[in-house]
Design an enzyme around this catalytic site. Structure first.
Site, PDB file in Angstrom:
ATOM      1  N   HIS A 100      -1.261   2.555   8.868  1.00 47.99           N
ATOM      2  CA  HIS A 100      -1.403   3.537   7.804  1.00 47.99           C
ATOM      3  C   HIS A 100      -1.209   4.919   8.406  1.00 47.99           C
ATOM      4  O   HIS A 100      -1.789   5.241   9.440  1.00 47.99           O
ATOM      5  CB  HIS A 100      -2.814   3.466   7.195  1.00 47.99           C
ATOM      6  CG  HIS A 100      -3.001   2.306   6.269  1.00 47.99           C
ATOM      7  ND1 HIS A 100      -2.874   2.428   4.905  1.00 47.99           N
ATOM      8  CD2 HIS A 100      -3.307   1.011   6.510  1.00 47.99           C
ATOM      9  CE1 HIS A 100      -3.100   1.241   4.342  1.00 47.99           C
ATOM     10  NE2 HIS A 100      -3.366   0.363   5.298  1.00 47.99           N
TER      11      HIS A 100
HETATM   12 ZN   LIG Z   1      -3.631  -1.618   4.654  1.00 45.49          ZN
END
Ligand SMILES: [Zn+2]
Ligand SMILES: [Zn+2]
Length: 130
Positions: free
Chosen positions: A106
């Site tokens: 992320h």
């Molecule tokens: Zn994730």
């Protein structure tokens, strides 16, 4: 990995037959926007190869190179859209808190959207520091 019944969503995205617009793709990784953004900018970088979690990475050169590459790609994309590197955050899920069983990084540019639960993520990448 023989989990053939439900096709992995990220393998589909990384494959040729996908409808998700890619921000980046090369022979190792692809990047795209998180469908449910949690910050001002929120991108995902996933390896083309199916690697389930960070626990499946080993402390060997190949994996180290892959992770560095994932972070580089994420950083390059963030830099395009968000000017302040001190606002960037990168994180992997810490098993068992995976949302999808295919390793993904992320990449955020702050600020976080307030309801966001940061604790789901491992920030920083100390797990692969020798
Ligand atoms: Zn994730
Ligand atoms: Zn997969």
């Amino acid at each position: 990995m023989a989990r053939a019944i439900s096709p992995c969503i990220f393998c589909q995205i990384a494959g040729s037959s996908n409808s998700t617009p890619l921000l980046h793709s090369d022979d190792k990784v692809v990047a795209f926007k998180d469908i449910n953004p949690s910050a001002f900018r929120h991108y995902l970088v996933v390896p083309v190869e199916h690697i389930p979690t960070v626990n499946d990475l080993q402390r060997r050169n190949e994996d180290y190179t892959l992770v560095s590459h994932m972070i580089n790609v994420g950083e390059t994309l963030l830099r395009r859209d968000a000017p302040q590197p001190n606002q960037y955050r990168f994180g992997f899920h810490q098993p068992p808190f995976n949302s999808v069983d295919h390793l993904h990084l992320h990449c955020f540019a702050l600020p976080f959207i307030p309801r966001w639960k940061q604790l789901k993520y491992v920030f920083g990448t100390t797990w692969w520091v020798y």
